[in-house]
Every structure is written in structure tokens, then in C-alpha cells.
Design a protein around this motif. Sequence first.
Motif, PDB file in Angstrom:
ATOM      1  N   TYR A 158      76.288 -13.453  47.051  1.00 13.88           N
ATOM      2  CA  TYR A 158      77.224 -13.474  45.894  1.00 13.88           C
ATOM      3  C   TYR A 158      78.218 -12.386  46.146  1.00 13.88           C
ATOM      4  CZ  TYR A 158      78.681 -12.207  41.480  1.00 13.88           C
ATOM      5  OH  TYR A 158      79.646 -11.851  40.313  1.00 13.88           O
ATOM      6  N   CYS A 159      79.479 -12.805  45.864  1.00 15.01           N
ATOM      7  CA  CYS A 159      80.655 -11.849  45.707  1.00 15.01           C
ATOM      8  C   CYS A 159      81.550 -12.345  44.937  1.00 15.01           C
ATOM      9  CB  CYS A 159      81.471 -11.942  47.280  1.00 15.01           C
ATOM     10  SG  CYS A 159      80.064 -11.468  48.651  1.00 15.01           S
ATOM     11  N   HIS A 160      82.242 -11.333  44.261  1.00 14.02           N
ATOM     12  CA  HIS A 160      83.275 -11.505  43.130  1.00 14.02           C
ATOM     13  C   HIS A 160      84.669 -11.097  43.816  1.00 14.02           C
ATOM     14  CE1 HIS A 160      84.806 -11.648  39.074  1.00 14.02           C
ATOM     15  NE2 HIS A 160      85.386 -10.409  39.496  1.00 14.02           N
ATOM     16  N   HIS A 161      85.646 -11.786  43.619  1.00 14.15           N
ATOM     17  CA  HIS A 161      86.995 -11.249  43.952  1.00 14.15           C
ATOM     18  C   HIS A 161      87.587 -10.503  42.802  1.00 14.15           C
ATOM     19  CE1 HIS A 161      91.173 -11.528  45.216  1.00 14.15           C
ATOM     20  NE2 HIS A 161      91.383 -12.207  44.139  1.00 14.15           N
ATOM     21  N   PHE A 162      88.284  -9.544  43.016  1.00 15.97           N
ATOM     22  CA  PHE A 162      88.820  -8.771  41.899  1.00 15.97           C
ATOM     23  C   PHE A 162      90.388  -8.942  41.915  1.00 15.97           C
ATOM     24  CE2 PHE A 162      85.156  -6.410  42.445  1.00 15.97           C
ATOM     25  CZ  PHE A 162      84.620  -6.064  41.119  1.00 15.97           C
ATOM     26  N   CYS A 163      90.720  -9.389  40.901  1.00 14.65           N
ATOM     27  CA  CYS A 163      92.311  -9.377  40.656  1.00 14.65           C
ATOM     28  C   CYS A 163      92.609  -7.995  40.104  1.00 14.65           C
ATOM     29  CB  CYS A 163      92.912 -10.738  39.857  1.00 14.65           C
ATOM     30  SG  CYS A 163      91.888 -10.619  38.206  1.00 14.65           S
ATOM     31  N   LYS A 164      94.221  -7.925  39.776  1.00 16.91           N
ATOM     32  CA  LYS A 164      94.596  -6.629  39.287  1.00 16.91           C
ATOM     33  C   LYS A 164      94.328  -6.463  37.947  1.00 16.91           C
ATOM     34  CE  LYS A 164      98.899  -4.085  38.779  1.00 16.91           C
ATOM     35  NZ  LYS A 164      98.825  -3.784  37.333  1.00 16.91           N
ATOM     36  N   ARG A 165      94.421  -7.732  37.221  1.00 13.77           N
ATOM     37  CA  ARG A 165      94.203  -7.595  35.643  1.00 13.77           C
ATOM     38  C   ARG A 165      92.643  -7.240  35.477  1.00 13.77           C
ATOM     39  NH1 ARG A 165      95.193 -13.477  33.083  1.00 13.77           N
ATOM     40  NH2 ARG A 165      97.443 -12.914  33.839  1.00 13.77           N
ATOM     41  N   GLU A 166      91.903  -7.556  36.150  1.00 12.92           N
ATOM     42  CA  GLU A 166      90.445  -7.282  35.878  1.00 12.92           C
ATOM     43  C   GLU A 166      90.162  -5.796  36.049  1.00 12.92           C
ATOM     44  OE1 GLU A 166      85.624  -7.932  36.830  1.00 12.92           O
ATOM     45  OE2 GLU A 166      87.027  -9.256  37.832  1.00 12.92           O
ATOM     46  N   VAL A 167      90.729  -5.195  37.439  1.00 13.26           N
ATOM     47  CA  VAL A 167      90.693  -3.775  37.454  1.00 13.26           C
ATOM     48  C   VAL A 167      91.383  -2.915  36.505  1.00 13.26           C
ATOM     49  CG1 VAL A 167      91.379  -1.736  39.232  1.00 13.26           C
ATOM     50  CG2 VAL A 167      90.704  -4.149  40.064  1.00 13.26           C
ATOM     51  N   ASP A 168      92.534  -3.453  36.025  1.00 16.28           N
ATOM     52  CA  ASP A 168      93.244  -2.953  34.730  1.00 16.28           C
ATOM     53  C   ASP A 168      92.174  -2.841  33.552  1.00 16.28           C
ATOM     54  OD1 ASP A 168      95.506  -2.457  36.204  1.00 16.28           O
ATOM     55  OD2 ASP A 168      96.490  -4.294  35.567  1.00 16.28           O
ATOM     56  N   ALA A 169      91.500  -3.704  33.309  1.00 15.17           N
ATOM     57  CA  ALA A 169      90.650  -4.113  31.991  1.00 15.17           C
ATOM     58  C   ALA A 169      89.381  -3.072  32.173  1.00 15.17           C
ATOM     59  CB  ALA A 169      90.268  -5.498  31.992  1.00 15.17           C
ATOM     60  N   LEU A 170      88.967  -2.712  33.502  1.00 10.64           N
ATOM     61  CA  LEU A 170      87.997  -2.054  33.731  1.00 10.64           C
ATOM     62  C   LEU A 170      88.321  -0.368  33.515  1.00 10.64           C
ATOM     63  CD1 LEU A 170      86.253  -3.541  36.951  1.00 10.64           C
ATOM     64  CD2 LEU A 170      85.176  -3.519  34.848  1.00 10.64           C
ATOM     65  N   LEU A 171      89.191  -0.290  34.045  1.00 13.33           N
ATOM     66  CA  LEU A 171      89.967   1.042  33.772  1.00 13.33           C
ATOM     67  C   LEU A 171      90.279   1.502  32.366  1.00 13.33           C
ATOM     68  CD1 LEU A 171      92.176   1.775  36.993  1.00 13.33           C
ATOM     69  CD2 LEU A 171      90.132   2.300  36.761  1.00 13.33           C
ATOM     70  N   ALA A 172      90.891   0.653  31.676  1.00 13.88           N
ATOM     71  CA  ALA A 172      91.045   0.812  30.273  1.00 13.88           C
ATOM     72  C   ALA A 172      89.966   1.144  29.328  1.00 13.88           C
ATOM     73  CB  ALA A 172      92.073  -0.524  29.812  1.00 13.88           C
ATOM     74  N   ARG A 173      88.689   0.696  29.918  1.00 13.77           N
ATOM     75  CA  ARG A 173      87.565   0.776  28.985  1.00 13.77           C
ATOM     76  C   ARG A 173      86.552   1.819  29.368  1.00 13.77           C
ATOM     77  NH1 ARG A 173      89.112  -4.350  28.970  1.00 13.77           N
ATOM     78  NH2 ARG A 173      88.845  -5.743  27.127  1.00 13.77           N
ATOM     79  N   LEU A 174      87.116   2.917  30.216  1.00 12.68           N
ATOM     80  CA  LEU A 174      86.351   3.898  30.745  1.00 12.68           C
ATOM     81  C   LEU A 174      85.928   5.067  29.511  1.00 12.68           C
ATOM     82  CD1 LEU A 174      87.223   4.213  34.409  1.00 12.68           C
ATOM     83  CD2 LEU A 174      85.302   3.139  33.203  1.00 12.68           C
ATOM     84  N   ASP A 175      86.694   4.814  28.246  1.00 12.18           N
ATOM     85  CA  ASP A 175      86.460   5.517  27.124  1.00 12.18           C
ATOM     86  C   ASP A 175      86.825   7.198  27.264  1.00 12.18           C
ATOM     87  OD1 ASP A 175      85.891   3.204  25.939  1.00 12.18           O
ATOM     88  OD2 ASP A 175      83.617   3.492  26.359  1.00 12.18           O
ATOM     89  N   GLY A 176      87.662   7.421  28.063  1.00 12.91           N
ATOM     90  CA  GLY A 176      87.999   8.814  28.237  1.00 12.91           C
ATOM     91  C   GLY A 176      87.346   9.656  29.304  1.00 12.91           C
ATOM     92  N   LEU A 177      86.415   8.902  29.955  1.00 12.91           N
ATOM     93  CA  LEU A 177      85.536   9.484  31.049  1.00 12.91           C
ATOM     94  C   LEU A 177      86.271  10.001  32.065  1.00 12.91           C
ATOM     95  CD1 LEU A 177      82.392   7.165  31.097  1.00 12.91           C
ATOM     96  CD2 LEU A 177      82.222   9.620  30.351  1.00 12.91           C
ATOM     97  N   ALA A 178      87.477   9.469  32.398  1.00 13.27           N
ATOM     98  CA  ALA A 178      88.081   9.742  33.603  1.00 13.27           C
ATOM     99  C   ALA A 178      89.519   9.255  33.728  1.00 13.27           C
ATOM    100  CB  ALA A 178      87.513   9.339  35.024  1.00 13.27           C
ATOM    101  N   GLN A 179      90.370   9.941  34.416  1.00 11.51           N
ATOM    102  CA  GLN A 179      91.678   9.513  34.478  1.00 11.51           C
ATOM    103  C   GLN A 179      91.988   9.075  36.070  1.00 11.51           C
ATOM    104  OE1 GLN A 179      94.096   9.277  32.202  1.00 11.51           O
ATOM    105  NE2 GLN A 179      92.574   9.836  30.840  1.00 11.51           N
ATOM    106  N   PRO A 180      92.633   7.971  36.049  1.00  9.16           N
ATOM    107  CA  PRO A 180      92.880   7.465  37.487  1.00  9.16           C
ATOM    108  C   PRO A 180      94.104   8.651  38.197  1.00  9.16           C
ATOM    109  CG  PRO A 180      93.327   5.556  35.888  1.00  9.16           C
ATOM    110  CD  PRO A 180      93.188   6.791  35.093  1.00  9.16           C
TER     111      PRO A 180
END
Length: 267
Positions: free
Chosen positions: A223-245
Motif C-alpha cells: 500500500y502506497c499513498h501519493h502526496f500532492c502539495k495541497r495535502e503536505v500544506d494541510a499537514l504542516l498547517a495542523r502541527l499546532d505550533g510544534l515546529a516551523q518549516p
Amino acid sequence: MNELNARFYRDNAASFSQTRQSGWPGWERCLAEARMAGNGATPEVPMRVLDLACGNLRFARYLADACSQPIQYLGIDNCPELGADASPADFPPAWQVRTEELDVVSALLSGTLATSLGDALARAWGTTGAGPRAADLSVAFGFLHHVPTFAARLELLRALLAATAPGDTCCVSFWRFMSSECLAAKARATTERGLRELGLAPGDLGQNDYLLGWQNVPGSYRYCHHFCKREVDALLARLDGLAQPVARFAADGRSGELNAYVVLRRS
């Protein structure tokens, strides 16, 4: 999906490992970003490295060639067969190399990953008054695409950051195999065949989920998942201040864009 992947790697460990010996071009920039952060390491103080889903330890071997400083390495994976060929001779004498077996996806789905990682850190590096000694550099390369569901992928990032010391670096890659026409055509064909052979319906897979084969081995799917830019953006937006890119870039493959990388600085 997790059981399918566990079986895939157990059955194909030797042949898969043979094709995964060299480092990825994107790792050079990741390591450069980690060096810029300092990561708490000096010639006298080793750098603690957490390699989640370490496979056959090829990132550790890459570090052995790319780094002159001592390293305390902790690799975690649920398939010990992949790392069966690794030996102390692969690493500098001053290094400390430890591996632990953990089914990361099962821990994610049961809500125990953060606790399991904390326990592994404590066994490897001891504790302080604040808890387990955290990693100066944590990485998850070639693994996020095996984690089913957005919620579990987000929880993995949070757990990995929690295992990283404040001010230090976490590097993650996101596979974008559907950006390659050749890989995309294979993914569509093997997914159709895999669903049929495994008795699954298309609805059993999520959006951008695929079943990939391996060297024409009958019945062998992962099983493999392809990542689009939109999903990576959404993941980073939900890190709740834990880190900065601190860096985002594409690298690897013939196109130089097969993986999307994110380098995070732990808050």
C-alpha cells in the motif's frame, strides 16, 4: 493495508534491500539544514539521530560517509529482516548504533506511538528531569506513503516532533510517484490487478492511495499513498505550533522531483 505492507517487506526483504543501498540526493540538503541548526552536537558531544522506519539502515550508512562527528543512532522499524546485513563494521568505532522493532503504523492507529517512541528514546539515550533525551535530528524517509489516512499521517509528524529536542531538526520526505508518467501508469495497472487479486473494492482505498507491485512477483503488493502539495500544506498547517518549516524542496529520481522534502525546526 498495514498487514499487507508488513507481509510485503517480510517476503521481499532481501531483494528490496539490494535496491536500496545508496543515499538520496535530497538527504544532502537535509543534513546541511541540520548542521545549520547545530543540533546540540560538538566534536565532544555526539549527535543523537532518530531514524523512524529505518529499513536496512541506509541513512545511517549515508551519515557514516557524510559526517565526521560522533553519532548516537537509534533506528526503529517493524521488519528486522531488512537490516539483517548491517554490521558494526559499517559504522565508525565511536558511533553507538541501536535498533528497535516497532510496528509504527499499528502504534499510530492505537494511539500509542508517542509513548512507544519516548520509551525507545529512554532505553537508547537515558532520561533527564524533563523525560527521555530527545533526538538532535529526527528523520522519516520513504515511509509516510505507507501510513493510511490523513489523521494517522498527522499524528506521526506530531509524535516525531515530540521526540525531537526543541530548536533541533526533523526531516520528512513525501513520495510523489504519480508525478512520473512511467510510475503512474504502473501504479494504476498494479492497483487494478491488486484489488482484484486481493478481493478488495476501489472504495477500500482512499484518495491518492494505490497498490504497487514488486519486480513482477505474483501476488506481492504494498500500500502506497501519493502526496500532492495541497495535502503536505494541510499537514504542516495542523502541527499546532510544534515546529516551523525552514526548508521545502523537491529532489530525487530522474526528474529531481520524485520526493517532496520538508525540514522542520522544533519549537
